[in-house]
Enzyme design. Structure first.
Site, PDB file in Angstrom:
ATOM      1  N   SER A 149      46.809  45.152  33.221  1.00 32.77           N
ATOM      2  CA  SER A 149      45.795  44.705  34.081  1.00 32.77           C
ATOM      3  C   SER A 149      44.774  46.007  34.087  1.00 32.77           C
ATOM      4  O   SER A 149      44.494  46.593  33.104  1.00 32.77           O
ATOM      5  CB  SER A 149      45.996  44.044  35.331  1.00 32.77           C
ATOM      6  OG  SER A 149      44.694  43.476  35.873  1.00 32.77           O
ATOM      7  N   GLU A 243      43.897  33.143  31.100  1.00 33.34           N
ATOM      8  CA  GLU A 243      43.254  34.309  32.028  1.00 33.34           C
ATOM      9  C   GLU A 243      41.724  34.085  31.875  1.00 33.34           C
ATOM     10  O   GLU A 243      41.112  33.749  30.875  1.00 33.34           O
ATOM     11  CB  GLU A 243      43.637  35.559  31.422  1.00 33.34           C
ATOM     12  CG  GLU A 243      45.231  35.594  31.636  1.00 33.34           C
ATOM     13  CD  GLU A 243      45.546  37.228  31.476  1.00 33.34           C
ATOM     14  OE1 GLU A 243      44.875  37.982  31.971  1.00 33.34           O
ATOM     15  OE2 GLU A 243      46.445  37.394  30.696  1.00 33.34           O
ATOM     16  N   HIS A 273      47.910  35.510  34.126  1.00 34.08           N
ATOM     17  CA  HIS A 273      47.603  37.083  34.101  1.00 34.08           C
ATOM     18  C   HIS A 273      48.927  37.673  34.319  1.00 34.08           C
ATOM     19  O   HIS A 273      49.552  37.685  35.274  1.00 34.08           O
ATOM     20  CB  HIS A 273      46.663  37.365  35.125  1.00 34.08           C
ATOM     21  CG  HIS A 273      46.237  38.705  35.209  1.00 34.08           C
ATOM     22  ND1 HIS A 273      45.677  39.299  34.039  1.00 34.08           N
ATOM     23  CD2 HIS A 273      46.340  39.801  36.173  1.00 34.08           C
ATOM     24  CE1 HIS A 273      45.154  40.678  34.453  1.00 34.08           C
ATOM     25  NE2 HIS A 273      45.651  40.824  35.660  1.00 34.08           N
TER      26      HIS A 273
END
Length: 302
Positions: A149, A243, A273
């Site tokens: 991320s 996602e 995610h």
């Protein structure tokens, strides 16, 4: 079809979202406490020791698998929008990756926003990379970066930063679901909005604004959609197709390829995610980590 075990991450994310919606004025420290349970869905890898170290004033943690080589290393940056998450939430995830690769992993607890907005996190990661070269005496050809991320973005922007500093580049980088920061232009923010259990435009607006502060959301060290990938080492991106951030990964891969970088991207069906958090629990996570290890081992000479 997604494994039944992968539902654990969906349930975790939905619980967080419900808690934040029920208390829209939730304080930042309470949100950080909520996200402190990120690693609850990760099985502790056997045979991995964890040792906390000081990296020029920045807290960090070694994940050291039994019988691993000591002259290779992964430099790991945790996710959480640069605002939440820590080396503790991610230690088991990076421990699994280190064990699969067979080398040590340095998990950096970079200083987070809003206390330390951009370019604070990327500068802290560059400091940690220099520390590996100078303190640990590692060859840059024996170092690979990885992160998820926001940490996946750092696994890219850190390379651009160390290039600015004139340092030799690492052998490879493996971003998981890299985040384009305060940028919601990706089409999958719309097409996947009912599939993604965690990330929405509201999430990115909230975290992104804290991260950028008064800075430029299109700065190449803040947003990997604008990073110059000329001369970059090989890149391996993993992302789930459920996602909202899927388009971030796809566009980053396209930009890097256009600059001549060696890029591989694997899109996992029905995955959320940073589904790699399900390591030791869901088969999709274990397979993805084995793919990462098989890809990076020859890059760092293993």
């Amino acid at each position: 079809m997604a494994s039944p075990e992968s539902q654990d991450l969906v349930n975790l994310y939905k619980g967080w979202v419900a808690a934040m919606q029920a208390k829209p004025d939730m304080e930042l420290e309470e949100i950080r406490k909520l996200f402190g349970h990120w690693g609850d869905v990760t099985v502790d890898p056997r045979g991995v020791d964890y040792i906390e170290v000081d990296v020029e004033g920045i807290p960090a943690m070694w994940a050291i698998p039994k019988n691993s080589v000591q002259d290779r290393a992964l430099l790991c940056s945790h996710g959480g929008g640069y605002v939440v998450g820590s080396m503790y939430t991610h230690r088991k995830l990076f421990g699994h990756i280190a064990k699969a690769v067979g080398c040590r992993a340095l998990i950096v607890d970079y200083r987070r926003a809003p206390e330390n907005p951009h370019p604070g996190p990327v500068n802290d990661m560059a400091t940690a990379y220099r520390w590996l070269l100078e303190h640990e005496k590692l060859s840059p050809s024996h170092i690979a970066l990885t992160g998820d991320s926001a940490g996946g973005a750092l696994a890219l922007t850190t390379i651009a930063r160390i290039r600015e500093l004139g340092l030799p580049l690492p052998a490879a980088t493996m971003p998981m679901s890299p985040w384009a920061g305060w940028d919601t232009s990706g089409k999958t923010y719309d097409t996947n909005k009912d599939k993604d259990a965690l990330v929405s435009r509201d999430t990115t607006e909230a975290l992104g604004s804290l991260f950028i502060g008064n800075g430029d959301p299109k700065h190449p060290l803040a947003n990997p959609l604008y990073t110059d990938y000329t001369g970059f080492p090989p890149i391996y991106i993993q992302v789930g197709d459920a996602e909202t951030l899927l388009d971030d990964s796809l566009r980053i891969a396209e930009r890097a390829k256009a600059a001549g970088a060696d890029v591989r991207i694997d899109v996992y069906p029905e995955m959320q995610h940073v589904f790699q958090f399900l390591a030791g629990n869901a088969p999709e996570a274990d397979e993805s980590i084995q793919r990462m290890a098989a890809w990076v081992r020859p890059k760092i000479g293993l």
